[in-house]
Structure formats: structure tokens, C-alpha cells
Design an enzyme around this catalytic site. Structure first.
Site, PDB file in Angstrom:
ATOM      1  CB  THR A   1      -0.855   0.028   1.003  1.00 36.92           C
ATOM      2  OG1 THR A   1      -0.282  -0.310   2.577  1.00 36.92           O
ATOM      3  CG2 THR A   1      -1.908  -0.956   1.092  1.00 36.92           C
ATOM      4  CG  ASN A   2       1.686   2.999   2.737  1.00 40.97           C
ATOM      5  OD1 ASN A   2       0.675   3.691   2.233  1.00 40.97           O
ATOM      6  ND2 ASN A   2       1.489   2.736   4.095  1.00 40.97           N
TER       7      ASN A   2
ATOM      8  N   GLY B   1       0.686  -3.779  12.527  1.00 38.80           N
ATOM      9  CA  GLY B   1      -0.366  -4.514  11.741  1.00 38.80           C
ATOM     10  C   GLY B   1      -1.312  -3.723  11.273  1.00 38.80           C
TER      11      GLY B   1
ATOM     12  CB  CYS C   1      -2.663   1.111   8.369  1.00 42.01           C
ATOM     13  SG  CYS C   1      -1.239   2.155   8.813  1.00 42.01           S
TER      14      CYS C   1
HETATM   15  P1  NAD Z   1      -0.031  -7.938   3.307  1.00 40.44           P
HETATM   16  O1  NAD Z   1      -0.066  -8.397   4.934  1.00 40.44           O
HETATM   17  O2  NAD Z   1      -0.685  -8.530   2.262  1.00 40.44           O
HETATM   18  O3  NAD Z   1       1.505  -7.848   2.706  1.00 40.44           O
HETATM   19  C1  NAD Z   1       2.531  -7.221   3.705  1.00 40.44           C
HETATM   20  C2  NAD Z   1       3.644  -7.741   3.568  1.00 40.44           C
HETATM   21  O4  NAD Z   1       3.978  -9.223   4.170  1.00 40.44           O
HETATM   22  C3  NAD Z   1       4.199  -8.008   2.186  1.00 40.44           C
HETATM   23  O5  NAD Z   1       5.446  -7.733   1.822  1.00 40.44           O
HETATM   24  C4  NAD Z   1       4.022  -9.550   1.857  1.00 40.44           C
HETATM   25  O6  NAD Z   1       4.556 -10.047   0.963  1.00 40.44           O
HETATM   26  C5  NAD Z   1       4.126 -10.190   3.185  1.00 40.44           C
HETATM   27  N1  NAD Z   1       3.280 -11.211   3.602  1.00 40.44           N
HETATM   28  C6  NAD Z   1       2.099 -11.429   3.575  1.00 40.44           C
HETATM   29  N2  NAD Z   1       1.729 -12.774   3.963  1.00 40.44           N
HETATM   30  C7  NAD Z   1       3.007 -13.324   4.513  1.00 40.44           C
HETATM   31  C8  NAD Z   1       3.346 -14.495   5.103  1.00 40.44           C
HETATM   32  N3  NAD Z   1       2.402 -15.344   5.403  1.00 40.44           N
HETATM   33  N4  NAD Z   1       4.589 -14.752   5.339  1.00 40.44           N
HETATM   34  C9  NAD Z   1       5.627 -13.928   5.295  1.00 40.44           C
HETATM   35  N5  NAD Z   1       5.341 -12.685   4.446  1.00 40.44           N
HETATM   36  C10 NAD Z   1       4.004 -12.326   4.318  1.00 40.44           C
HETATM   37  O7  NAD Z   1      -0.395  -6.217   3.418  1.00 40.44           O
HETATM   38  P2  NAD Z   1      -0.763  -5.380   2.256  1.00 40.44           P
HETATM   39  O8  NAD Z   1      -1.846  -5.428   1.587  1.00 40.44           O
HETATM   40  O9  NAD Z   1       0.456  -5.020   1.248  1.00 40.44           O
HETATM   41  O10 NAD Z   1      -0.684  -3.952   3.162  1.00 40.44           O
HETATM   42  C11 NAD Z   1      -1.788  -3.493   3.814  1.00 40.44           C
HETATM   43  C12 NAD Z   1      -2.024  -4.277   5.443  1.00 40.44           C
HETATM   44  O11 NAD Z   1      -1.045  -3.647   5.989  1.00 40.44           O
HETATM   45  C13 NAD Z   1      -3.404  -3.534   5.892  1.00 40.44           C
HETATM   46  O12 NAD Z   1      -3.691  -4.606   6.701  1.00 40.44           O
HETATM   47  C14 NAD Z   1      -2.901  -2.486   6.504  1.00 40.44           C
HETATM   48  O13 NAD Z   1      -3.416  -1.949   7.716  1.00 40.44           O
HETATM   49  C15 NAD Z   1      -1.429  -2.924   6.995  1.00 40.44           C
HETATM   50  N6  NAD Z   1      -0.606  -1.706   7.296  1.00 40.44           N
HETATM   51  C16 NAD Z   1      -0.066  -1.536   8.507  1.00 40.44           C
HETATM   52  C17 NAD Z   1       0.729  -0.357   8.582  1.00 40.44           C
HETATM   53  C18 NAD Z   1       0.968   0.010  10.304  1.00 40.44           C
HETATM   54  O14 NAD Z   1       1.832   0.925  10.301  1.00 40.44           O
HETATM   55  N7  NAD Z   1       0.316  -0.435  10.953  1.00 40.44           N
HETATM   56  C19 NAD Z   1       1.047   0.291   7.739  1.00 40.44           C
HETATM   57  C20 NAD Z   1       0.746   0.049   6.351  1.00 40.44           C
HETATM   58  C21 NAD Z   1       0.266  -0.862   6.221  1.00 40.44           C
END
Ligand code: NAD
Length: 471
Positions: free
Chosen positions: A139-140, A239, A272
Site C-alpha cells: 500500500t505504501n 499490523g 492503515c
Molecule cells: P499484506 O499483509 O498482504 O502484505 C504485507 C507484507 O507481508 C508483504 O511484503 C507480503 O509479501 C508479506 N506477507 C504477507 N503474508 C505473509 C506471510 N504469510 N509470510 C511472510 N510474509 C508475508 O499487506 P498489504 O496488503 O501489502 O498492506 C495492507 C495491510 O497492511 C493492511 O492490513 C494495513 O492496515 C497494514 N498496514 C499497517 C501499517 C502500520 O503501520 N500499522 C502500515 C501499512 C499497512
């Protein structure tokens, strides 16, 4: 000594320390500006690079170079991210890239502590962790790399990024741009690295990779859960959230409507912390709706929202309904089109009045789309109860509009979130229109909050018994 002379001497020291960045692993010394074929080469070269950062002056110089390069490339990286991921709005991503370039604190935020007393002197200093593994979201992609790089390098660390596969080009381009800028300025390369083919498997490998002591995960619930279960490292987890915004009967409704419109539509709701559901006290709900429409939001019917849900959610209807990643961060006009109706291209936000249906699907799920449910609560107490129910103890973000200080105090205490914003868009809590530093990694379940360089250091104490008091 003149300022120019001091600058010249610092430059000379930096050049000497940064010279000859050979890689210990025997791999091609530089990779491709931080992008490596093999994980082991990436980690080894990053470790080599961070050992060159021997002074605070070097860190300061590196961070200045990163800020300059990030600002100069803010638009190009924003365009790339939208083109690659299909998510968000270019203009908002430019703002996000500039925000992190300007307002992520550098090494100046880290300071040692000295304690003196009858028994001598104790120092608490901030040591680097070494190479940090940072898993980043789709997302970012550019903003997270810029922000994490400044924060982690300011703490004396190098970073291996595990990008989302769907955002790898933007993430890698950001890493390359930043490494080039740092190298041009200091002779050091590879402080930020990643592998050429990032996959979930590579991210998982990093959860237990030898020689890395700190894992930072920015992403949804599944990746945080996976990291928690398997990692043997210190974990900082940023998260998912589902941030509610409550509007009570004392709120300035013009201000609330503008703030919600700006905040919930920012980058098409993919931050998020962005507002994900509106909970308004029933007695002022109709006025708030009028004001939302006055600033450009479009109210849609429940039937229209249902038609959109059928297209943009997976496993809908049902308890496991969740956003289809293909539809995350799309424009309001595209969502409307998916539901078989149209709204003006200029509309940034859709909302649907769902009355008292607190189980409504767009309230329950973290939709990350510019379509918000509006819930009507009987009174402030019920509004806060619903807000907490929908926040699901994710401890992420919540917000409210009110002029009643008792209500403001009560919800702030009850929310127990990492971010709580009053009378402004939630992004104000990230330094965009509010006071304070910014971050794209808001640590929620593990509790570090809005991260900065201080989050990414190890505290080390050294005690000298009996000496070195000067009074
Ligand atoms: P996502 O969870 O699909 O992916 C995030 C990262 O995790 C990616 O690099 C992905 O390749 C990796 N990943 C996913 N599943 C995995 C697994 N089982 N094992 C290892 N790596 C794995 O998230 P997204 O769609 O890219 O981003 C959106 C999500 O992230 C939303 O839920 C948002 O709230 C959250 N987010 C949180 C923050 C924060 O600061 N708290 C900031 C940005 C985004």
C-alpha cells in the site's frame, strides 16, 4: 574554526571511512544498487556497509542524501506505485513521499542519557541492532522504504527489505535511488538492500535468518501472525487497523465533514490509520450527512453498496468477507462503476447510511476503499461502544469530533489505540496537518507506536563506579 572548515574536515573523514566498499561474501561487490540475486549476498553486503557508518556525522550526511533524493523523486515514485499496484492516487502519494522525506526524524532524535551521583557516572547509549529485516506492504511501497531507511539508518543500522511481490518494482527503484544518492554523497553503498525476486518465501526466510536480530513487519493480520509464530528475533509488528471515527452531538459538523472527507479519501483509504467507519450520534446524523455531501462526498443506497460489495469483496456474503486486493485503493468513481452506477470523477468518497447495523460488512472489514459506512448511535456512550467493537482491540487508530471535553477525555482513555486523533483527519496523527513526527510503520500489537529512530536502537548501559562527577 570557520563552519566551512568544519564541513570540509567532516567530508574528508567521511570519504576516508566510506572508501572501498568491498563485499565480504565474494558476490559481485555492489549488486545492482542494493538489489541482489541472492539473499545471502544482500545480507552480507548490508552488514559490510553498515560497519562503514562509524560516526554520527556520517549518519547525518546519509540521511540528508536520502531526504534530497526522496524529494527529487517523490512524483516519479508516486506514479510508479500507482501504475504498478493500481492502488491510491498519484497526488496523495506525492504528498506521502514528501511527508516522510521531511518529517521522519533523523539521528538528532536519539540522545544518550547520563546519570551522575554519589557513586559515580552511568551512561545509557543507543547501539545499532545491525542489519534489520523489514517486511513492507504493497500500500505504501516508496513511502515505507524512505521512512524506514531514514529511521533505521539514523539508529546506525542497515536494512534488508522484503517487499510485497505486487510492489517490487517501486520498492526496488526506491532502494536503488536512495543507495545511489548515499553513495554519491559518502561513498557507501548497500545500506538498503533486497533480493531481485521477492516472494513470501523470502520474507519467511528472513523471519529466522541468521545474523539478523530485529524483524520489523508492516502489513496485515496474517503476516503479523506468521511472524509472531515463527520468528526467533525481537519483533516490531505494525499490523492492520479498522479505525472508527465518532462524531458526537457537540461536534463542529462542518469541520467533521471536511476532516472525514479529507482523511478517509486520502490515497483512496489505503493508509492503515485512515478513517474506515463513521459513527455519529443519531440526533446530528442528518446534518453531518448534508455537510459531507456539501464537501463532495456522495451518499449511496444500501442496494448500491450491496452491488459494489458483490464485486469488490471476496467470499461475500459470509463471515469471511474481505477486500479483493484488486479493488483496494481504487477511486470512488471506479467502485461506483463496479456497482453499476456512476458518480462524478471528482468525487473522492462514497458513504452509505446503515442505521444501527453495526455488523454491516463495510464496518466489520478493513476495506481500504473510499466507501465508508455511516452508523447512527443512540448517544455518545453507544457510539464509543460500537467504535471499540469495530476496532477489535487491534490497538491501531481511532478518532472523534467533539467539543465536550468530558467526552473527549472518556473516548481517548477508552480507545487504548496507538493513535488517537481529535477534531482532525487521522493522518494529522501522522504529522500531516498535526504536530509530531511521521512514520509509515505504526507498531500496534507490539506497542512501539509511531516508530522513529529511537525505536530501532538497543539501549546499552555503562557504569563507572566512584569517578567522573564534576561537581
Ligand atoms: P499484506 O499483509 O498482504 O502484505 C504485507 C507484507 O507481508 C508483504 O511484503 C507480503 O509479501 C508479506 N506477507 C504477507 N503474508 C505473509 C506471510 N504469510 N509470510 C511472510 N510474509 C508475508 O499487506 P498489504 O496488503 O501489502 O498492506 C495492507 C495491510 O497492511 C493492511 O492490513 C494495513 O492496515 C497494514 N498496514 C499497517 C501499517 C502500520 O503501520 N500499522 C502500515 C501499512 C499497512
Amino acid at each position: 574554526m570557520r563552519n566551512e572548515d568544519i564541513e570540509r574536515i567532516v567530508d574528508e573523514v567521511i570519504k576516508q571511512l566510506g572508501r572501498g566498499v568491498a563485499c565480504a561474501s565474494g558476490a559481485p561487490a555492489q549488486g545492482d544498487w542494493g538489489v541482489f540475486e541472492r539473499l545471502e549476498d544482500a545480507v552480507a553486503c548490508a552488514d559490510e556497509a553498515r560497519k562503514r557508518m562509524e560516526t554520527v556525522a556520517i549518519r547525518e550526511k546519509i540521511v540528508r542524501a536520502i531526504r534530497r533524493a526522496a524529494k527529487a523523486n517523490a512524483r516519479r515514485l508516486a506514479e510508479m506505485a500507482v501504475e504498478e499496484t493500481g492502488m491510491g492516487r498519484i497526488e496523495d502519494k506525492v504528498k506521502k513521499n514528501l511527508l516522510v522525506a521531511h518529517r521522519t526524524p533523523g539521528p538528532e532524535i536519539i540522545s544518550p542519557i547520563a546519570m551522575t551521583g554519589d557513586t559515580g557516572l552511568t551512561l545509557v547509549e543507543n547501539a545499532p541492532w545491525g542489519v534489520i529485516a523489514s517486511v513492507t506492504p504493497s500500500t505504501n511501497p516508496a513511502a515505507t522504504v524512505i521512512n524506514n531507511s531514514i529511521s533505521m539508518i539514523s539508529g546506525g543500522n542497515a536494512v534488508i527489505f522484503a517487499p510485497h511481490p505486487g510492489a517490487k518494482r517501486t520498492t526496488q527503484e526506491t532502494i536503488k535511488i536512495l543507495n545511489k544518492a548515499v553513495h554519491e554523497s559518502t561513498g557507501i553503498n548497500n545500506l538498503m538492500v533486497c533480493v531481485k525476486e521477492p516472494t513470501i518465501e523470502v520474507a519467511k526466510q528472513l523471519f529466522t535468518y541468521p545474523g539478523i536480530d530485529l524483524l520489523v513487519v508492516t502489513g496485515g493480520e496474517a503476516v503479523v501472525e506468521a511472524a509472531r509464530k515463527t520468528t526467533n528475533k525481537r519483533l516490531i509488528a505494525a499490523g492492520a487497523g479498522n479505525p472508527p471515527v465518532v462524531v458526537d452531538e457537540t461536534a463542529d459538523l462542518v469541520r467533521a465533514a471536511q476532516g472525514i472527507y479529507d482523511g478517509a479519501s486520502f490515497d483512496n483509504n489505503i493508509i492503515c490509520a485512515d478513517e474506515k467507519e463513521i459513527i455519529v450520534v443519531d440526533s446530528v446524523a442528518d446534518v453531518l450527512k448534508q455537510e459531507l455531501k456539501a464537501v463532495g462526498a456522495v451518499e449511496i443506497t444500501k442496494d448500491q453498496a450491496e452491488a459494489v460489495a458483490k464485486v469488490v469483496l471476496l467470499d461475500y456474503p459470509g463471515p469471511n468477507a474481505r477486500p479483493n486486493p484488486k479493488w483496494v485503493g481504487r477511486d470512488a468513481a471506479e467502485l461506483a462503476k463496479a456497482g453499476g452506477f456512476s458518480v462524478p470523477e471528482s468525487c473522492r468518497l462514497l458513504f452509505v447510511d446503515v442505521g444501527r447495523d453495526v455488523d454491516y460488512v463495510f464496518a466489520r472489514v478493513e476495506q481500504m476503499m473510499p466507501l465508508l459506512p455511516l452508523l447512527r448511535a443512540r448517544d455518545f456512550k453507544e457510539a464509543v461502544d460500537w467504535a471499540m467493537l469495530l476496532e477489535r482491540n487491534l490497538r491501531h487508530t481511532a478518532g472523534m469530533y467533539s467539543r465536550n471535553i468530558e467526552n473527549m477525555d472518556a473516548m481517548a482513555r477508552r480507545a487504548n489505540t496507538s493513535l488517537f486523533v481529535k477534531n482532525g483527519p487521522h493522518v494529522a496523527g501522522l504529522g500531516a496537518g498535526g504536530e509530531g513526527w511521521t512514520s509509515m510503520t505504526i507498531s500496534t500489537p507490539t506497542g512501539e507506536g509511531v516508530t522513529n529512530a529511537r525505536t530501532f536502537v538497543r539501549l546499552r548501559r555503562c557504569t563507572l563506579v566512584g569517578s567522573f562527577r564534576i561537581v
